[in-house]
Design a protein around this motif. Structure first.
Motif, mmCIF file in Angstrom:
data_model
loop_
_atom_site.group_PDB
_atom_site.id
_atom_site.type_symbol
_atom_site.label_atom_id
_atom_site.label_comp_id
_atom_site.label_asym_id
_atom_site.label_seq_id
_atom_site.Cartn_x
_atom_site.Cartn_y
_atom_site.Cartn_z
ATOM 1 N N SER A 30 7.224 -9.061 -16.346
ATOM 2 C CA SER A 30 5.825 -8.926 -16.807
ATOM 3 C C SER A 30 5.640 -7.610 -17.568
ATOM 4 O O SER A 30 4.885 -7.550 -18.534
ATOM 5 N N GLU A 152 -11.777 9.132 -12.282
ATOM 6 C CA GLU A 152 -11.544 9.309 -10.839
ATOM 7 C C GLU A 152 -12.532 10.319 -10.254
ATOM 8 O O GLU A 152 -13.074 10.119 -9.167
ATOM 9 N N GLY A 179 0.468 -10.945 -16.815
ATOM 10 C CA GLY A 179 0.665 -11.043 -15.363
ATOM 11 C C GLY A 179 1.199 -9.755 -14.784
ATOM 12 O O GLY A 179 1.888 -9.756 -13.767
ATOM 13 N N ASN A 180 0.877 -8.632 -15.420
ATOM 14 C CA ASN A 180 1.388 -7.340 -14.951
ATOM 15 C C ASN A 180 0.270 -6.530 -14.302
ATOM 16 O O ASN A 180 -0.800 -6.380 -14.882
ATOM 17 N N ASP A 181 0.530 -6.026 -13.117
ATOM 18 C CA ASP A 181 -0.422 -5.159 -12.432
ATOM 19 C C ASP A 181 -0.249 -3.776 -13.063
ATOM 20 O O ASP A 181 0.555 -2.962 -12.618
ATOM 21 N N ARG A 184 0.022 -0.508 -11.220
ATOM 22 C CA ARG A 184 1.078 -0.434 -10.200
ATOM 23 C C ARG A 184 2.454 -0.639 -10.795
ATOM 24 O O ARG A 184 3.437 -0.654 -10.052
ATOM 25 N N TYR A 189 2.396 3.828 -12.520
ATOM 26 C CA TYR A 189 2.209 4.377 -11.175
ATOM 27 C C TYR A 189 2.648 5.837 -11.118
ATOM 28 O O TYR A 189 2.073 6.637 -10.396
ATOM 29 N N ALA A 192 0.000 7.713 -14.348
ATOM 30 C CA ALA A 192 -1.467 7.626 -14.387
ATOM 31 C C ALA A 192 -2.009 7.863 -12.986
ATOM 32 O O ALA A 192 -1.258 7.877 -12.019
ATOM 33 N N ASN A 193 -3.311 8.075 -12.909
ATOM 34 C CA ASN A 193 -3.867 8.487 -11.619
ATOM 35 C C ASN A 193 -4.754 7.431 -10.970
ATOM 36 O O ASN A 193 -5.286 7.656 -9.897
ATOM 37 N N ALA A 196 -4.568 4.714 -7.100
ATOM 38 C CA ALA A 196 -4.962 4.950 -5.709
ATOM 39 C C ALA A 196 -6.461 4.812 -5.473
ATOM 40 O O ALA A 196 -6.918 4.989 -4.357
ATOM 41 N N VAL A 197 -7.219 4.502 -6.522
ATOM 42 C CA VAL A 197 -8.663 4.340 -6.327
ATOM 43 C C VAL A 197 -9.019 2.852 -6.429
ATOM 44 O O VAL A 197 -8.203 2.034 -6.825
ATOM 45 N N GLN A 198 -10.247 2.523 -6.053
ATOM 46 C CA GLN A 198 -10.641 1.118 -6.076
ATOM 47 C C GLN A 198 -10.857 0.655 -7.521
ATOM 48 O O GLN A 198 -11.520 1.340 -8.299
ATOM 49 N N PHE A 199 -10.308 -0.482 -7.857
ATOM 50 C CA PHE A 199 -10.469 -0.984 -9.220
ATOM 51 C C PHE A 199 -10.304 -2.491 -9.238
ATOM 52 O O PHE A 199 -9.763 -3.086 -8.300
ATOM 53 N N SER A 200 -10.776 -3.086 -10.311
ATOM 54 C CA SER A 200 -10.568 -4.520 -10.555
ATOM 55 C C SER A 200 -10.230 -4.704 -12.021
ATOM 56 O O SER A 200 -10.824 -4.050 -12.882
ATOM 57 N N TYR A 201 -9.297 -5.589 -12.285
ATOM 58 C CA TYR A 201 -8.999 -5.915 -13.672
ATOM 59 C C TYR A 201 -9.992 -6.974 -14.158
ATOM 60 O O TYR A 201 -10.423 -7.815 -13.368
#
Lengths: 243, 361
Positions: A30, A152, A179-181, A184, A189, A192-193, A196-201
């Motif tokens: 991906s 952030e 299909g790539n996170d 992460r 990973y 970038a920073n 570790a915080v809450q996110f949605s694509y």
């Protein structure tokens, strides 16, 4: 003309992929889809073939060059990615690339028209437009990287800001379609920073709708512009001349 | 009357037996306070449940809250049963055709793992098919031959957030925990494959064949790198060392094995509750407390001497630290770091309650 430029784009793409490490063995399938489509997205505007003599021909070039560039990405993916890149995985990534390039090239055509209108040489206008939109695309695409630390910091007060930083980036859109996170994957990973915080694509449907809206807006601007001015120019631009 | 008194005494004696056993490594006063902290924490967690049964519409947060309630050493009260059913129903509603249980487009492995762990604790047979599908999903995420990786590859046996991204020690530990909690086949190759990856995450060159392997016995996050929040590199740090030690035990490595001993030695030598050991930051502190509580439970040794020669009873100390950090409303929050959602009291509280419950076991 498009065939020559396509060949030049292909020649430029391969060493760029090598330089960016897209030929490394430790790259997830991906991530490879993301890397190849992103690199083609950045390079394609640099080889923008220029506007046509009529709006219809310009539109045809926008569509044609976008499809040609995306087909190059598909070919590279099929051969560089081996069996881990089935057609069903390549198609959504390249379809997203087409959407991004349609908007990018439409902007390039608009800029080119505007600069030509200001008396700048045709060839120079074309090159400047291609470079300009490539820079814009790179800046917008890398928003999660360079705006990440600010997002952030502000996330506790503005919970939507991280999703916004991700949502505006064409790189995120390509990652979603690949299909790539994005946050992460191994490179992001580490560099970038935001992981570790809450996110949605954003979802594929939302992204597609956004590009369709932008494309429609770009197509309608010249029409609206002409009506406002009450004139019927023989060669209307895709973007208004703003004069 | 005499008969009732006798029955009451007998009941008291029976109930006091586990407490007396635990009191061997935890003093009675701390134990009582820890139970009070659990009660207050659970009250807070239950107050956060939305009408649809979820916590923030998040499978992960909902599953951790459910787990915290179901692992209460006092047991589950009748009053909680309706809430438990709603938590579980929400989690089940987020099951996907591929077996994952998640409401978002990322973190599939992690969410599925915590979801099936919580569903298994309900002991409700209607969730058995979802648990089985979840197990299949998780094992399918393990990096192996079907993704073109061989045992020589340093990703082999690992597991990441989902999709085809890089594996890491933290996700693998949560996945292994879920497989154990759901009684997954102990003879399945997934365990031995996992051990290959776990070995490669330990800074112990005798059992780690990778070039980056150090020799302090602690663990790193992913092949050849740590998260940037912890300075990158490959040095050992607390959360993943606790996760690595527990994972070694989960895959069947004996407590006396040199790999477990080396990890234990790192954890005790670098022991601190003030930060995530080895990082000098408070990022992931509550995750660390949670994993450390599981270590103290699984490893079973109540006291140790740290790297400065000081004797510690880590169950007492960890319980006391959590009691100290609890807010008046029963919640916990990481005031120093928002990394990994620990600025959300719903998450930090669930981690803390579960940690205290392990110490009260």
């Amino acid at each position: 003309m498009i065939a020559t430029r396509w060949a030049a784009l292909a020649v430029a793409t391969v060493p760029t992929l090598v330089a960016f490490g897209a030929t490394g063995t430790n790259l997830e399938p991906s991530a490879l889809r993301l890397a190849i489509t992103a690199i083609v997205a950045l390079l394609a505007p640099l080889f923008w073939p220029g506007s046509g003599a009529t709006p219809a021909r310009t539109a045809l070039r926008v569509v044609g060059w976008s499809l040609a560039a995306a087909s190059l990405a598909a070919i590279v993916l099929r051969f560089a990615g081996g069996h881990s890149q089935p057609f069903a995985r390549i198609l959504p990534a390249c379809a997203m690339l087409v959407l991004i390039l349609l908007v990018t090239h439409a902007l390039a055509a608009g800029l080119e028209r505007r600069w030509r209108g200001k008396g700048i040489d045709t060839e120079k206008s074309r090159e400047m437009a291609g470079r300009g939109v490539a820079i814009v695309l790179a800046l917008v695409g890398s928003v999660p990287l360079w705006l990440g630390p600010v997002a952030e910091l502000l996330a506790s007060r503005l919970p939507w800001i991280v999703d916004a930083a991700l949502g505006v980036s064409p790189l995120t859109h390509l990652a979603v379609a690949s299909g790539n996170d994005l946050l992460r994957n191994a490179w992001f990973y580490q560099h970038a920073n935001l992981a570790a915080v809450q996110f949605s694509y954003p979802g594929v449907a939302e992204i597609t709708l956004s590009y369709a809206t932008v494309a429609l807006t770009l197509a309608l601007i010249p029409v609206a512009s002409r009506r406002l001015r009450g004139t019927f120019e023989p060669d209307p631009p895709i973007l208004p001349t703003m004069e | 009357m005499t008969k009732r008194l006798f029955l009451a005494l007998l009941t008291g004696l029976v109930l006091a037996t586990p407490a007396a056993r635990a009191a061997d490594d935890m003093n009675a006063q701390t134990r009582a306070k820890a139970q009070q902290a659990v009660d207050a924490g659970l009250k807070y967690l239950k107050s956060q449940q939305a009408p649809n049964g979820s916590v923030f519409n998040s499978v992960g947060l909902t599953a951790l809250s459910l787990r915290a309630i179901l692992e209460n050493p006092r047991g589950v009260s009748d009053a909680d049963k309706a809430a438990i059913e709603r938590y579980a129903a929400f989690i089940a509603s987020k099951a996907n055709p591929d077996g994952s249980i998640v409401e978002i487009k990322h973190d599939e492995s992690y969410n599925t793992a915590v979801a099936i762990t919580a569903l298994a604790l309900t002991k409700d047979p209607k969730y058995a098919p979802l648990i089985a599908s979840g197990q299949k999903y998780i094992t399918k995420q393990q990096v192996g031959e079907d993704r073109g990786f061989m045992p020589v590859d340093n990703w082999y046996g690992g597991l990441g957030y989902g999709g085809d991204e890089r594996p890491d020690m933290s996700n693998l530990y949560i996945a292994l925990e879920s497989l154990r909690a759901t009684s997954f086949d102990p003879k399945d190759p997934v365990w031995q494959k996992a051990l290959i990856f776990v070995n490669r995450m330990q800074n112990r060159s005798e059992s780690n064949d990778q070039k980056y392997a150090g020799n302090d016995g602690g663990f790193l996050y992913s092949p050849a790198y740590n998260p940037p929040e912890y300075g990158g590199g490959t040095k050992s740090y607390g959360t993943v060392t606790a996760a690595g030690l527990i994972s070694l035990l989960y895959v069947g490595v004996d407590k006396s094995d040199p790999r477990v001993q080396a990890a234990y030695k790192w954890l005790t030598a670098n022991y601190t509750l003030d930060s995530n050991p080895g990082t000098n930051t408070k990022g992931g502190l509550f995750y660390f407390y949670n994993a450390l509580a599981k270590v103290t439970y699984a490893y079973g040794q109540p006291e140790f001497v740290d790297g400065r020669g000081q004797r510690h009873n880590w169950r007492n100390e960890l319980a006391e630290r959590l009691i100290l950090l609890q807010n008046p409303d029963g919640s916990w929050i990481n005031k120093d770091s928002g990394l990994w959602w620990e600025d959300k009291p719903q998450l930090a509280t669930a981690w803390s309650v579960i940690a205290l419950e392990y110490m009260l076991k």
